[in-house]
Each structure stands twice: as structure tokens, then as C-alpha cells.
Design an enzyme around this catalytic site. Structure first.
Site, PDB file in Angstrom:
ATOM      1  N   LYS A  68       1.169  -1.144   0.128  1.00 15.44           N
ATOM      2  CA  LYS A  68       0.072   0.087   0.061  1.00 15.44           C
ATOM      3  C   LYS A  68       0.867   1.153  -0.094  1.00 15.44           C
ATOM      4  CE  LYS A  68      -4.269   1.692   2.174  1.00 15.44           C
ATOM      5  NZ  LYS A  68      -5.069   1.725   1.063  1.00 15.44           N
TER       6      LYS A  68
HETATM    7  N1  PMP Z   1      -7.774  -1.588  -3.275  1.00 14.55           N
HETATM    8  C1  PMP Z   1      -6.895  -0.421  -3.136  1.00 14.55           C
HETATM    9  C2  PMP Z   1      -6.019   0.007  -4.140  1.00 14.55           C
HETATM   10  C3  PMP Z   1      -7.354   0.267  -1.922  1.00 14.55           C
HETATM   11  O1  PMP Z   1      -6.563   1.565  -1.892  1.00 14.55           O
HETATM   12  C4  PMP Z   1      -7.875  -0.248  -1.036  1.00 14.55           C
HETATM   13  C5  PMP Z   1      -8.108   0.485   0.359  1.00 14.55           C
HETATM   14  N2  PMP Z   1      -7.344   0.258   1.259  1.00 14.55           N
HETATM   15  C6  PMP Z   1      -8.698  -1.680  -1.198  1.00 14.55           C
HETATM   16  C7  PMP Z   1      -8.268  -2.229  -2.224  1.00 14.55           C
HETATM   17  C8  PMP Z   1      -9.243  -2.117   0.012  1.00 14.55           C
HETATM   18  O2  PMP Z   1      -8.567  -2.572   1.020  1.00 14.55           O
HETATM   19  P1  PMP Z   1      -8.958  -2.705   2.430  1.00 14.55           P
HETATM   20  O3  PMP Z   1     -10.103  -3.446   2.504  1.00 14.55           O
HETATM   21  O4  PMP Z   1      -7.975  -3.594   3.025  1.00 14.55           O
HETATM   22  O5  PMP Z   1      -9.163  -1.451   3.016  1.00 14.55           O
END
Ligand code: PMP
Length: 306
Positions: A159
Site C-alpha cells: 500500500k
Molecule cells: N484496493 C486499493 C487500491 C485500496 O486502496 C484499498 C483501500 N485500502 C482496497 C483495495 C481495499 O483494501 P481494504 O479492504 O484493506 O481497505
């Protein structure tokens, strides 16, 4: 955005406006930083952070992937997040937490080994990411011209702030064309994910979501799969083509910020009835029961702030 009282920065709680960095901070120029997005909900027993440990662990792992050493452990950062929520004395229904690490001031040039790592956690109150109306009626999704970068040329599993340039270009294009959110394909033409959320569709009562091959390994996606299976809904993870999306019975996005957002339209085609579908509604309401602490079976995912 709504300011809060304190931001934690490199071991200290600072007044919101005093959490500053130099304009020559390395990350501002070369884009190597890592972020998390974590959420706390106001339950009957006070605020509870949803899947705190999983989010903090992902932050540390993202940093490892992008060759940054965060000088705090998962346990230390978990404690800080609890303390930050306490100190800020929030009152709203939910609070968004943004732990992140970036490279600070002192080194220029691409080689970043000697750039100092700054660790920060902020928190603020934030309404529905894709709007209250979107949560009830569904949003308009556009498959955009940008694709997710191939696995051979970046680190989609981190991330990392750098990955959000691709997300930003995609989201801007979607909104500029009159849509609410972007859906990105991978370099092979299969559905990867939205600009900041995962994708699910429902076909003949079966829930289908892509593998994480070209997407972030999402915590909400895992939660939804677990919930759906417990609800007796068949879940399949497989590649999805654009045409299948157009003729799905229902579709929705998931994410910490997006929660469960129904999809009403994709590229000018109504999905199902063109509104929130019945299975989507069931999953949405079950998700809110869990994060607001109304489902005992999922208590282990909540970290209470007392
Ligand atoms: N894909 C991307 C590119 C994101 O930024 C997010 C948000 N964090 C998600 C998927 C969903 O991830 P999560 O469920 O862990 O928040």
C-alpha cells in the site's frame, strides 16, 4: 477535511497544525511512502478499531516491500492508535485512521537508503467515502483507460503512495466522465480492483471476486468472503471479464473506507435492477452489524478504546 486535535509523529503527540515536514522531504520528490487506512466505529461500548492488527501488520509489510525500515513494532503502533483515539476525544459515528511512513529531509537523489524514515498516525472523522446516496442506491462505475501496472513493473501488493498515482488518474477520468468511481482492469484485461476498493459481483446467487493477483490484498474483501460463507452464500475467486460485469445480477465495492458500496451502473449498463441488490443489501447490513459491535461472532476483530 475535519481537523482533529492531535497527530502522532515519530513518538510524540503533536497539535494537529504542528505535524509538519520539510518541502525537500524525499517522498515528496520520489514517491516512496507507505500508508494504511483503518477505521474505528462508535459501538455501544465506545469506539472500537476494526481489524487493527491486520492493518498495522500490512503497513509494516508494505514498508518491507518498498525497502523502508519503520522503527516501531506492530504492537507499539497498535497502542499508539488506541491512545490517539482517546486523546482526540472524537464524538462522531466513525473515525478514519491513517498510519503512514515516509522518507524525510536530508538526502536527495533516487537512492534512498540514507533518507530518514518518518512515522506518523493521524485520525479524523470522515463521512461515507462514496456518498450516503451511493450507499443506498448504488454508484456509477466506469472501466477506465488506465490499467493496473503489471506485476513485473511495480509492487501492487504494497500500500505504497506511488501506487496511488495510477488510482488518481483512474478516478479523475471516471469522475470527469460523469461517473463516481473507476474500475481498473489488469494488463491482461481482467478486472483487478477499483481505485481504492475491491470488486464483487453476484451471478445466480453466487458471489464472485477476483484473486489478488493484480490488486492490494484487501482486509475488507477477506472479511466479506468470511461473512458470506457463514451466511451460506457460495463464494468463488476467479478472473472476471468486462462482459461478465455488464450482465451480473448485482455488484458492489468493498474497502475500509468504501465499506460495502453497491454498484448501480457500469459503463452505461444497469447492473440488475440498476439499484442496490438484495444480496448486496444483506451483506451491507451484516457488515455494519460487525463493525458496530452488534455481532458477537466477530468480536475478535474489534479493539475497544476504553
Ligand atoms: N484496493 C486499493 C487500491 C485500496 O486502496 C484499498 C483501500 N485500502 C482496497 C483495495 C481495499 O483494501 P481494504 O479492504 O484493506 O481497505
Amino acid at each position: 477535511m475535519d481537523a482533529a486535535k492531535y497527530i502522532w509523529m515519530n513518538g510524540e503527540f503533536k497539535a494537529w497544525n504542528d505535524a509538519q515536514t520539510h518541502v525537500l522531504s524525499h517522498t515528496l520528490h520520489y514517491g516512496n511512502g507507505v500508508i494504511e487506512g483503518t477505521k474505528a466505529y462508535k459501538t455501544e461500548k465506545g469506539y472500537a478499531i476494526f481489524r487493527l492488527n491486520d492493518h498495522t501488520k500490512r503497513l509494516i509489510e508494505s514498508a518491507k516491500m518498498t525497502l523502508m525500515k519503520i522503527p516501531y513494532s506492530v504492537e507499539e503502533l497498535n497502542k499508539v492508535q488506541v491512545e490517539l483515539l482517546r486523546k482526540n476525544e472524537f464524538t462522531g459515528d466513525n473515525v478514519y485512521l491513517r498510519p503512514f511512513a515516509f522518507l524525510g529531509y536530508g538526502v536527495m537523489g533516487i537512492y534512498h537508503k540514507n533518507a530518514p524514515v518518518e512515522t506518523v498516525i493521524a485520525a479524523w472523522e470522515w463521512g461515507a467515502y462514496l456518498g450516503e446516496e451511493g450507499m443506498r442506491k448504488g454508484i456509477k462505475l466506469k472501466i477506465v483507460s488506465m490499467t493496473r501496472p503489471a506485476n513485473t513493473s511495480n509492487m501492487g501488493k504494497a500500500k505504497a503512495t506511488a501506487n496511488y498515482l495510477n488510482s488518481q488518474m483512474a478516478k479523475y477520468e471516471a469522475i470527469d466522465c460523469g461517473y463516481d468511481e473507476a474500475l481498473l482492469l489488469d494488463d491482461q484485461g481482467y478486472v483487478a480492483e477499483a481505485s481504492g476498493a475491491s470488486f464483487f459481483m453476484i451471478v445466480d446467487g453466487e458471489l464472485i471476486t477476483p484473486p489478488s493477483d493484480n490488486a492490494l490484498v484487501s482486509i475488507t474483501q477477506k472479511t466479506v468472503i468470511e461473512m458470506a460463507e457463514k451466511m451460506g452464500i457460495k463464494v468463488t475467486r476467479r478472473r472476471i471479464t468486462r462482459e461478465e460485469v455488464y450482465i451480473a445480477d448485482e455488484a458492489f465495492l468493498t474497502g475500509t473506507a468504501a465499506e460495502i458500496t453497491p454498484v448501480a451502473i457500469v459503463d452505461a449498463r444497469e447492473i440488475g435492477s440498476g439499484s442496490r441488490g438484495p444480496i448486496t443489501e444483506k451483506i451491507q447490513s451484516a457488515y455494519f452489524d460487525i463493525v458496530f459491535g452488534r455481532n458477537k461472532e466477530y468480536e475478535h476483530y474489534l479493539t475497544y478504546i476504553d
